[in-house]
Design a protein around this motif. Structure first.
Motif, PDB file in Angstrom:
ATOM      1  N   HIS A  48       0.851  -1.190   0.000  1.00  0.00           N
ATOM      2  CA  HIS A  48       0.000   0.000   0.000  1.00  0.00           C
ATOM      3  C   HIS A  48       0.885   1.239   0.000  1.00  0.00           C
ATOM      4  CE1 HIS A  48      -3.553   2.423   0.814  1.00  0.00           C
ATOM      5  NE2 HIS A  48      -2.945   2.984   1.853  1.00  0.00           N
ATOM      6  N   GLU A  49       0.616   2.164  -0.902  1.00  0.00           N
ATOM      7  CA  GLU A  49       1.276   3.469  -0.933  1.00  0.00           C
ATOM      8  C   GLU A  49       2.807   3.369  -0.870  1.00  0.00           C
ATOM      9  OE1 GLU A  49      -0.147   6.239  -1.536  1.00  0.00           O
ATOM     10  OE2 GLU A  49      -2.263   5.731  -1.283  1.00  0.00           O
ATOM     11  N   GLY A  50       3.383   2.453  -1.633  1.00  0.00           N
ATOM     12  CA  GLY A  50       4.837   2.328  -1.661  1.00  0.00           C
ATOM     13  C   GLY A  50       5.417   1.432  -0.584  1.00  0.00           C
ATOM     14  N   TRP A  51       4.570   0.902   0.315  1.00  0.00           N
ATOM     15  CA  TRP A  51       4.997  -0.029   1.362  1.00  0.00           C
ATOM     16  C   TRP A  51       4.698  -1.461   0.904  1.00  0.00           C
ATOM     17  CZ3 TRP A  51       7.497   1.868   5.619  1.00  0.00           C
ATOM     18  CH2 TRP A  51       7.318   3.220   5.921  1.00  0.00           C
ATOM     19  N   ARG A  52       5.603  -2.381   1.245  1.00  0.00           N
ATOM     20  CA  ARG A  52       5.404  -3.779   0.876  1.00  0.00           C
ATOM     21  C   ARG A  52       5.755  -4.667   2.066  1.00  0.00           C
ATOM     22  NH1 ARG A  52       8.967  -7.496  -1.210  1.00  0.00           N
ATOM     23  NH2 ARG A  52      10.549  -5.867  -1.433  1.00  0.00           N
ATOM     24  N   MET A  53       4.884  -5.646   2.344  1.00  0.00           N
ATOM     25  CA  MET A  53       5.143  -6.565   3.441  1.00  0.00           C
ATOM     26  C   MET A  53       6.373  -7.418   3.138  1.00  0.00           C
ATOM     27  SD  MET A  53       2.677  -9.520   5.110  1.00  0.00           S
ATOM     28  CE  MET A  53       3.016 -10.721   3.817  1.00  0.00           C
TER      29      MET A  53
ATOM     30  N   ARG B 272       5.998  -6.874   9.122  1.00  0.00           N
ATOM     31  CA  ARG B 272       7.051  -5.907   8.815  1.00  0.00           C
ATOM     32  C   ARG B 272       6.848  -5.415   7.387  1.00  0.00           C
ATOM     33  NH1 ARG B 272      13.084  -6.982  10.572  1.00  0.00           N
ATOM     34  NH2 ARG B 272      12.026  -6.334  12.491  1.00  0.00           N
ATOM     35  N   TYR B 273       6.906  -4.090   7.241  1.00  0.00           N
ATOM     36  CA  TYR B 273       6.764  -3.468   5.925  1.00  0.00           C
ATOM     37  C   TYR B 273       8.039  -2.685   5.596  1.00  0.00           C
ATOM     38  CZ  TYR B 273       1.730  -4.437   5.742  1.00  0.00           C
ATOM     39  OH  TYR B 273       0.499  -5.063   5.699  1.00  0.00           O
TER      40      TYR B 273
ATOM     41  N   GLY C 177      13.471   2.384   1.407  1.00  0.00           N
ATOM     42  CA  GLY C 177      14.351   1.580   2.238  1.00  0.00           C
ATOM     43  C   GLY C 177      13.992   1.528   3.707  1.00  0.00           C
ATOM     44  N   HIS C 178      13.130   2.403   4.204  1.00  0.00           N
ATOM     45  CA  HIS C 178      12.762   2.384   5.615  1.00  0.00           C
ATOM     46  C   HIS C 178      11.896   1.166   5.930  1.00  0.00           C
ATOM     47  CE1 HIS C 178      13.829   6.769   5.694  1.00  0.00           C
ATOM     48  NE2 HIS C 178      14.252   6.395   6.890  1.00  0.00           N
ATOM     49  N   THR C 179      12.129   0.567   7.087  1.00  0.00           N
ATOM     50  CA  THR C 179      11.327  -0.580   7.528  1.00  0.00           C
ATOM     51  C   THR C 179      10.531  -0.199   8.772  1.00  0.00           C
ATOM     52  OG1 THR C 179      13.153  -1.472   8.860  1.00  0.00           O
ATOM     53  CG2 THR C 179      12.925  -2.273   6.594  1.00  0.00           C
ATOM     54  N   VAL C 180       9.342  -0.769   8.870  1.00  0.00           N
ATOM     55  CA  VAL C 180       8.428  -0.490   9.981  1.00  0.00           C
ATOM     56  C   VAL C 180       7.757  -1.787  10.383  1.00  0.00           C
ATOM     57  CG1 VAL C 180       6.209   0.571  10.543  1.00  0.00           C
ATOM     58  CG2 VAL C 180       7.981   1.938   9.448  1.00  0.00           C
TER      59      VAL C 180
ATOM     60  N   SER D 287       6.535   0.474  15.028  1.00  0.00           N
ATOM     61  CA  SER D 287       7.895   0.654  15.543  1.00  0.00           C
ATOM     62  C   SER D 287       8.885   0.637  14.385  1.00  0.00           C
ATOM     63  CB  SER D 287       8.246  -0.444  16.559  1.00  0.00           C
ATOM     64  OG  SER D 287       8.168  -1.727  15.971  1.00  0.00           O
ATOM     65  N   THR D 288       9.902   1.471  14.522  1.00  0.00           N
ATOM     66  CA  THR D 288      10.931   1.563  13.492  1.00  0.00           C
ATOM     67  C   THR D 288      12.269   1.797  14.171  1.00  0.00           C
ATOM     68  OG1 THR D 288      11.553   2.671  11.414  1.00  0.00           O
ATOM     69  CG2 THR D 288      10.620   4.053  13.141  1.00  0.00           C
ATOM     70  N   PRO D 289      13.343   1.192  13.672  1.00  0.00           N
ATOM     71  CA  PRO D 289      14.653   1.356  14.318  1.00  0.00           C
ATOM     72  C   PRO D 289      15.195   2.768  14.157  1.00  0.00           C
ATOM     73  CG  PRO D 289      14.860   0.113  12.275  1.00  0.00           C
ATOM     74  CD  PRO D 289      13.401   0.255  12.534  1.00  0.00           C
ATOM     75  N   VAL D 290      15.850   3.259  15.201  1.00  0.00           N
ATOM     76  CA  VAL D 290      16.530   4.553  15.146  1.00  0.00           C
ATOM     77  C   VAL D 290      17.975   4.280  14.758  1.00  0.00           C
ATOM     78  CG1 VAL D 290      17.131   6.661  16.400  1.00  0.00           C
ATOM     79  CG2 VAL D 290      15.002   5.457  16.944  1.00  0.00           C
ATOM     80  N   ARG D 291      18.250   4.349  13.468  1.00  0.00           N
ATOM     81  CA  ARG D 291      19.608   4.075  12.985  1.00  0.00           C
ATOM     82  C   ARG D 291      20.393   5.354  12.732  1.00  0.00           C
ATOM     83  NH1 ARG D 291      16.983  -0.218   9.769  1.00  0.00           N
ATOM     84  NH2 ARG D 291      17.431  -2.201  10.792  1.00  0.00           N
TER      85      ARG D 291
END
Length: 209
Positions: free
Chosen positions: A41-46, A69-70, A75-78, A178-182
Protein backbone atom coordinates in the motif's frame (compact mmCIF):
# COMPACT_ATOMS: atom_id res chain seq x y z
CA UNK A 1 -29.87 11.97 60.01
CA UNK A 2 -27.28 9.21 60.13
CA UNK A 3 -29.83 6.57 59.20
CA UNK A 4 -30.75 8.55 56.05
CA UNK A 5 -27.12 8.48 54.94
CA UNK A 6 -26.94 4.78 55.69
CA UNK A 7 -30.12 4.19 53.66
CA UNK A 8 -28.83 6.26 50.71
CA UNK A 9 -25.52 4.37 50.64
CA UNK A 10 -27.32 1.04 50.92
CA UNK A 11 -29.59 1.93 47.99
CA UNK A 12 -26.62 2.97 45.86
CA UNK A 13 -24.80 -0.26 46.65
CA UNK A 14 -27.94 -2.28 45.87
CA UNK A 15 -28.45 -0.48 42.56
CA UNK A 16 -24.83 -0.96 41.57
CA UNK A 17 -25.04 -4.64 42.46
CA UNK A 18 -28.23 -5.09 40.43
CA UNK A 19 -26.69 -3.29 37.45
CA UNK A 20 -23.58 -5.47 37.52
CA UNK A 21 -25.73 -8.60 37.84
CA UNK A 22 -28.06 -7.71 34.96
CA UNK A 23 -25.56 -5.88 32.75
CA UNK A 24 -23.84 -7.94 30.08
CA UNK A 25 -21.50 -6.59 27.41
CA UNK A 26 -21.82 -7.80 23.84
CA UNK A 27 -18.92 -9.11 21.78
CA UNK A 28 -18.29 -6.95 18.71
CA UNK A 29 -16.67 -8.49 15.60
CA UNK A 30 -14.13 -6.77 13.41
CA UNK A 31 -15.40 -5.10 10.26
CA UNK A 32 -13.01 -7.41 8.38
CA UNK A 33 -10.61 -10.12 9.59
CA UNK A 34 -7.03 -8.89 9.90
CA UNK A 35 -5.76 -11.65 7.64
CA UNK A 36 -7.20 -9.58 4.78
CA UNK A 37 -4.98 -6.61 5.64
CA UNK A 38 -3.18 -5.46 2.45
CA UNK A 39 0.36 -6.70 1.85
CA UNK A 40 1.25 -3.57 -0.11
CA UNK A 41 0.00 0.00 0.00
CA UNK A 42 1.28 3.47 -0.93
CA UNK A 43 4.84 2.33 -1.66
CA UNK A 44 5.00 -0.03 1.36
CA UNK A 45 5.40 -3.78 0.88
CA UNK A 46 5.14 -6.57 3.44
CA UNK A 47 8.52 -8.28 3.90
CA UNK A 48 7.75 -10.42 6.94
CA UNK A 49 5.04 -11.69 9.24
CA UNK A 50 5.30 -13.22 12.70
CA UNK A 51 3.08 -15.08 15.13
CA UNK A 52 2.69 -14.64 18.86
CA UNK A 53 3.97 -17.51 20.99
CA UNK A 54 1.49 -19.72 22.82
CA UNK A 55 2.53 -18.05 26.07
CA UNK A 56 1.89 -14.59 24.64
CA UNK A 57 -1.50 -15.72 23.34
CA UNK A 58 -2.45 -16.99 26.79
CA UNK A 59 -1.47 -13.69 28.41
CA UNK A 60 -2.92 -11.29 25.84
CA UNK A 61 -5.90 -13.37 24.64
CA UNK A 62 -6.53 -11.25 21.51
CA UNK A 63 -9.60 -11.92 19.43
CA UNK A 64 -7.49 -11.22 16.36
CA UNK A 65 -4.07 -9.73 15.77
CA UNK A 66 -1.60 -8.81 13.07
CA UNK A 67 2.20 -8.65 13.32
CA UNK A 68 3.97 -7.64 10.11
CA UNK A 69 7.05 -5.91 8.82
CA UNK A 70 6.76 -3.47 5.93
CA UNK A 71 9.49 -1.86 3.84
CA UNK A 72 9.02 1.35 1.92
CA UNK A 73 10.47 1.79 -1.53
CA UNK A 74 12.89 4.32 -0.01
CA UNK A 75 14.35 1.58 2.24
CA UNK A 76 12.76 2.38 5.61
CA UNK A 77 11.33 -0.58 7.53
CA UNK A 78 8.43 -0.49 9.98
CA UNK A 79 6.90 -3.15 12.20
CA UNK A 80 3.12 -3.03 12.58
CA UNK A 81 1.20 -4.73 15.38
CA UNK A 82 -2.58 -4.59 15.72
CA UNK A 83 -4.28 -6.34 18.61
CA UNK A 84 -8.07 -6.51 18.68
CA UNK A 85 -10.17 -7.50 21.71
CA UNK A 86 -13.88 -8.02 21.04
CA UNK A 87 -15.12 -7.68 24.62
CA UNK A 88 -16.19 -11.32 24.86
CA UNK A 89 -15.55 -13.36 28.01
CA UNK A 90 -12.71 -15.15 26.22
CA UNK A 91 -11.00 -11.97 25.05
CA UNK A 92 -8.28 -10.26 27.03
CA UNK A 93 -7.47 -6.57 27.11
CA UNK A 94 -4.83 -4.08 26.08
CA UNK A 95 -1.38 -4.34 27.65
CA UNK A 96 0.36 -0.97 27.45
CA UNK A 97 3.99 -0.86 26.25
CA UNK A 98 4.75 1.02 29.48
CA UNK A 99 4.24 -2.31 31.25
CA UNK A 100 5.15 -4.87 28.59
CA UNK A 101 8.34 -3.40 27.12
CA UNK A 102 10.31 -3.22 30.40
CA UNK A 103 9.26 -6.80 31.11
CA UNK A 104 10.88 -7.80 27.80
CA UNK A 105 14.19 -6.14 28.63
CA UNK A 106 13.56 -2.74 27.00
CA UNK A 107 14.12 0.56 28.80
CA UNK A 108 11.87 3.53 28.14
CA UNK A 109 14.08 6.46 27.18
CA UNK A 110 11.32 8.92 26.33
CA UNK A 111 7.54 8.99 26.00
CA UNK A 112 5.41 11.90 24.80
CA UNK A 113 1.67 11.98 24.11
CA UNK A 114 1.00 13.85 20.88
CA UNK A 115 -1.39 13.98 17.95
CA UNK A 116 -0.98 13.64 14.22
CA UNK A 117 -3.15 15.16 11.51
CA UNK A 118 -4.24 12.43 9.10
CA UNK A 119 -6.42 13.74 6.31
CA UNK A 120 -8.00 16.34 8.56
CA UNK A 121 -8.54 13.87 11.43
CA UNK A 122 -6.50 14.05 14.62
CA UNK A 123 -4.97 10.73 15.63
CA UNK A 124 -3.92 10.82 19.28
CA UNK A 125 -0.83 8.68 19.83
CA UNK A 126 2.26 8.19 21.95
CA UNK A 127 5.73 8.89 20.57
CA UNK A 128 8.24 6.83 22.57
CA UNK A 129 11.82 5.64 22.29
CA UNK A 130 12.92 2.38 23.90
CA UNK A 131 16.42 1.00 24.17
CA UNK A 132 18.03 -2.38 24.72
CA UNK A 133 21.81 -2.34 24.74
CA UNK A 134 22.87 -0.28 21.72
CA UNK A 135 19.52 -0.78 19.96
CA UNK A 136 17.03 2.07 19.83
CA UNK A 137 13.46 1.75 18.55
CA UNK A 138 10.90 4.48 18.08
CA UNK A 139 7.32 3.48 18.86
CA UNK A 140 4.17 5.24 17.75
CA UNK A 141 1.14 3.66 19.36
CA UNK A 142 -2.43 4.36 20.35
CA UNK A 143 -5.50 2.73 21.85
CA UNK A 144 -8.69 2.82 19.79
CA UNK A 145 -12.26 2.44 21.01
CA UNK A 146 -15.05 2.95 18.50
CA UNK A 147 -14.18 6.22 16.73
CA UNK A 148 -11.76 7.47 19.40
CA UNK A 149 -7.96 7.29 19.40
CA UNK A 150 -6.46 7.56 22.88
CA UNK A 151 -2.86 8.15 23.96
CA UNK A 152 -2.96 7.53 27.72
CA UNK A 153 -3.96 4.65 29.92
CA UNK A 154 -6.13 6.79 32.22
CA UNK A 155 -8.41 7.86 29.35
CA UNK A 156 -8.52 4.26 28.16
CA UNK A 157 -9.85 3.03 31.52
CA UNK A 158 -12.47 5.77 31.64
CA UNK A 159 -13.70 4.96 28.12
CA UNK A 160 -13.81 1.25 28.95
CA UNK A 161 -16.21 1.95 31.83
CA UNK A 162 -18.32 4.45 29.88
CA UNK A 163 -18.63 2.27 26.78
CA UNK A 164 -19.64 -0.69 28.91
CA UNK A 165 -22.21 1.29 30.91
CA UNK A 166 -23.68 3.27 27.99
CA UNK A 167 -23.24 0.98 25.00
CA UNK A 168 -22.67 -2.52 26.47
CA UNK A 169 -19.37 -2.63 24.57
CA UNK A 170 -15.84 -3.30 25.74
CA UNK A 171 -14.23 -3.87 22.34
CA UNK A 172 -10.91 -2.10 21.94
CA UNK A 173 -7.82 -2.12 19.75
CA UNK A 174 -4.14 -1.49 20.24
CA UNK A 175 -2.04 -0.26 17.31
CA UNK A 176 1.76 -0.03 17.47
CA UNK A 177 4.19 1.06 14.80
CA UNK A 178 7.89 0.65 15.54
CA UNK A 179 10.93 1.56 13.49
CA UNK A 180 14.65 1.36 14.32
CA UNK A 181 16.53 4.55 15.15
CA UNK A 182 19.61 4.07 12.98
CA UNK A 183 20.35 7.68 12.15
CA UNK A 184 18.51 10.52 13.80
CA UNK A 185 15.29 10.34 15.78
CA UNK A 186 13.79 12.77 13.28
CA UNK A 187 14.34 10.28 10.45
CA UNK A 188 12.66 7.51 12.47
CA UNK A 189 9.78 9.85 13.32
CA UNK A 190 9.36 10.76 9.66
CA UNK A 191 9.23 7.09 8.63
CA UNK A 192 6.78 6.22 11.40
CA UNK A 193 4.44 9.14 10.76
CA UNK A 194 4.48 8.48 7.02
CA UNK A 195 3.35 4.93 7.73
CA UNK A 196 0.57 6.18 10.04
CA UNK A 197 -0.68 8.66 7.46
CA UNK A 198 -0.59 6.05 4.70
CA UNK A 199 -2.18 3.21 6.68
CA UNK A 200 -4.47 4.82 9.26
CA UNK A 201 -7.49 4.90 6.92
CA UNK A 202 -6.85 1.22 6.11
CA UNK A 203 -6.52 0.26 9.79
CA UNK A 204 -9.64 2.21 10.70
CA UNK A 205 -11.58 0.38 7.98
CA UNK A 206 -10.92 -2.97 9.67
CA UNK A 207 -12.03 -1.88 13.14
CA UNK A 208 -15.69 -1.70 14.23
CA UNK A 209 -17.39 1.68 14.44
Amino acid sequence: MVWWRFLAVSLLVACAGAFMHLHEDVAVPLARPLEQFPASHEGWRMVGQSQLSSGEIQVLRPTDYLARRYRHEDGHTVDLFIGYFSGSEEAGGIHSPRNCMPGSGWTQLSSTPTSLDVGGEQVNLVKAVYGMGQTRDMLLYWFQMRDLTLNDEYSLKIREVLNSALHRRRDESFVRISTPVRGTKDAAWEAGTRFVRDFYPVIDGFLPE
